[in-house]
Scaffold this motif. Structure first.
Motif, mmCIF file in Angstrom:
data_model
loop_
_atom_site.group_PDB
_atom_site.id
_atom_site.type_symbol
_atom_site.label_atom_id
_atom_site.label_comp_id
_atom_site.label_asym_id
_atom_site.label_seq_id
_atom_site.Cartn_x
_atom_site.Cartn_y
_atom_site.Cartn_z
ATOM 1 N N MET A 19 61.639 23.397 15.515
ATOM 2 C CA MET A 19 60.338 22.797 15.711
ATOM 3 C C MET A 19 59.544 23.647 16.707
ATOM 4 N N SER A 20 58.291 23.855 16.407
ATOM 5 C CA SER A 20 57.414 24.639 17.268
ATOM 6 C C SER A 20 57.036 23.842 18.513
ATOM 7 N N LYS A 21 56.568 24.566 19.502
ATOM 8 C CA LYS A 21 56.116 23.945 20.739
ATOM 9 C C LYS A 21 54.815 23.175 20.498
ATOM 10 N N LEU A 22 54.738 21.972 21.061
ATOM 11 C CA LEU A 22 53.525 21.179 20.945
ATOM 12 C C LEU A 22 52.475 21.678 21.926
ATOM 13 N N HIS A 23 51.238 21.672 21.474
ATOM 14 C CA HIS A 23 50.099 22.024 22.304
ATOM 15 C C HIS A 23 49.166 20.828 22.344
ATOM 16 N N THR A 24 48.423 20.696 23.417
ATOM 17 C CA THR A 24 47.428 19.637 23.529
ATOM 18 C C THR A 24 46.073 20.215 23.174
ATOM 19 N N PHE A 25 45.401 19.562 22.245
ATOM 20 C CA PHE A 25 44.066 19.962 21.800
ATOM 21 C C PHE A 25 43.109 18.827 22.134
ATOM 22 N N ARG A 26 41.928 19.186 22.601
ATOM 23 C CA ARG A 26 40.879 18.197 22.865
ATOM 24 C C ARG A 26 39.862 18.266 21.746
ATOM 25 N N GLY A 27 39.354 17.097 21.368
ATOM 26 C CA GLY A 27 38.354 17.033 20.316
ATOM 27 C C GLY A 27 37.276 16.028 20.674
ATOM 28 N N SER A 28 36.218 16.043 19.876
ATOM 29 C CA SER A 28 35.123 15.105 20.098
ATOM 30 C C SER A 28 34.301 14.990 18.831
ATOM 31 N N CYS A 29 33.426 14.018 18.850
ATOM 32 C CA CYS A 29 32.402 13.956 17.810
ATOM 33 C C CYS A 29 31.329 14.982 18.198
ATOM 34 N N HIS A 30 30.273 15.099 17.429
ATOM 35 C CA HIS A 30 29.235 16.095 17.695
ATOM 36 C C HIS A 30 28.490 15.840 18.999
ATOM 37 N N CYS A 31 28.140 14.588 19.274
ATOM 38 C CA CYS A 31 27.372 14.272 20.478
ATOM 39 C C CYS A 31 28.267 14.109 21.710
ATOM 40 N N GLU A 32 29.558 14.197 21.521
ATOM 41 C CA GLU A 32 30.579 14.081 22.572
ATOM 42 C C GLU A 32 30.639 12.705 23.231
ATOM 43 N N ALA A 33 30.119 11.697 22.549
ATOM 44 C CA ALA A 33 30.280 10.324 23.037
ATOM 45 C C ALA A 33 31.742 9.897 22.909
ATOM 46 N N VAL A 34 32.412 10.397 21.871
ATOM 47 C CA VAL A 34 33.831 10.106 21.642
ATOM 48 C C VAL A 34 34.619 11.381 21.930
ATOM 49 N N THR A 35 35.567 11.288 22.860
ATOM 50 C CA THR A 35 36.450 12.417 23.142
ATOM 51 C C THR A 35 37.888 11.942 23.043
ATOM 52 N N PHE A 36 38.758 12.840 22.648
ATOM 53 C CA PHE A 36 40.165 12.492 22.471
ATOM 54 C C PHE A 36 41.004 13.751 22.606
ATOM 55 N N GLU A 37 42.306 13.566 22.699
ATOM 56 C CA GLU A 37 43.211 14.703 22.668
ATOM 57 C C GLU A 37 44.436 14.339 21.846
ATOM 58 N N ILE A 38 45.039 15.373 21.274
ATOM 59 C CA ILE A 38 46.241 15.196 20.477
ATOM 60 C C ILE A 38 47.277 16.228 20.909
ATOM 61 N N ASP A 39 48.531 15.882 20.712
ATOM 62 C CA ASP A 39 49.637 16.804 20.929
ATOM 63 C C ASP A 39 50.201 17.141 19.561
ATOM 64 N N THR A 40 50.166 18.423 19.205
ATOM 65 C CA THR A 40 50.634 18.845 17.884
ATOM 66 C C THR A 40 50.990 20.319 17.896
ATOM 67 N N ASP A 41 51.788 20.710 16.931
ATOM 68 C CA ASP A 41 52.081 22.129 16.734
ATOM 69 C C ASP A 41 51.279 22.676 15.544
ATOM 70 N N LEU A 42 50.368 21.856 15.003
ATOM 71 C CA LEU A 42 49.554 22.219 13.824
ATOM 72 C C LEU A 42 50.427 22.726 12.688
ATOM 73 N N HIS A 43 51.606 22.129 12.567
ATOM 74 C CA HIS A 43 52.593 22.577 11.584
ATOM 75 C C HIS A 43 52.087 22.472 10.143
ATOM 76 N N GLU A 44 51.477 21.348 9.829
ATOM 77 C CA GLU A 44 51.041 21.128 8.453
ATOM 78 C C GLU A 44 49.595 20.658 8.428
ATOM 79 N N LEU A 45 48.717 21.486 7.907
ATOM 80 C CA LEU A 45 47.310 21.132 7.749
ATOM 81 C C LEU A 45 47.097 20.706 6.306
ATOM 82 N N THR A 46 46.319 19.654 6.111
ATOM 83 C CA THR A 46 46.121 19.143 4.759
ATOM 84 C C THR A 46 44.657 18.845 4.478
ATOM 85 N N THR A 47 44.336 18.846 3.218
ATOM 86 C CA THR A 47 43.078 18.298 2.731
ATOM 87 C C THR A 47 43.463 17.186 1.770
ATOM 88 N N CYS A 48 42.785 16.105 1.859
ATOM 89 C CA CYS A 48 43.073 14.945 1.025
ATOM 90 C C CYS A 48 42.161 14.987 -0.199
#
Length: 100
Positions: free
Chosen positions: A1-30
Motif C-alpha cells: 500500500m502506498s503512503k497516504l497524503h493529505t489533500f485540501r480541497g474546496s468549492c470554487h468560492c472556498e465557502a466549503v473547505t475539506f481535506e482527505i487522506d488518500t494515496d490516489l490509488h484508484e481514480l474513477t469516472t462514473c
C-alpha cells in the motif's frame, strides 16, 4: 500500500473547505447520468479519511433514482466537491480535479 497524503480541497468560492487522506490509488469516472454531465474525476475515500473544515452549512444535496447517494453542492457557487456513494455509503467519491 502506498503512503497516504493529505489533500485540501474546496468549492470554487472556498465557502466549503475539506481535506482527505488518500494515496490516489484508484481514480474513477462514473457513467451514471449526473456524473457524465459533471465530468468529475473521483477518488474513493472512507468517511474516516475525510474532514469538512469549513462551510458544512453551505452544502446542499441532490438525490435521484434510488435516493441513496447524496451529491453535495455549494449553495453559493454550485460546485460539486464530493458525494456519499450509493453502494458503499460509508465512502465518499471526492472530485479531485482541484488537487491535480
Amino acid at each position: 500500500m502506498s503512503k497516504l497524503h493529505t489533500f485540501r480541497g474546496s468549492c470554487h468560492c472556498e465557502a466549503v473547505t475539506f481535506e482527505i487522506d488518500t494515496d490516489l490509488h484508484e481514480l474513477t469516472t462514473c457513467d451514471c447520468s449526473i456524473c457524465v454531465r459533471k465530468n468529475a474525476l473521483m477518488v474513493k475515500v472512507h468517511e474516516s479519511a475525510m474532514r469538512i473544515l469549513s462551510g458544512a452549512a453551505q452544502l446542499t444535496t441532490y438525490q435521484f433514482h434510488t435516493n441513496t447517494a447524496e451529491h453535495y453542492f455549494c449553495k453559493t457557487c454550485g460546485i460539486y466537491p464530493f458525494h456519499r456513494k450509493r453502494v458503499t455509503p460509508d465512502y465518499y467519491g471526492v472530485n479531485i480535479f482541484w488537487s491535480l
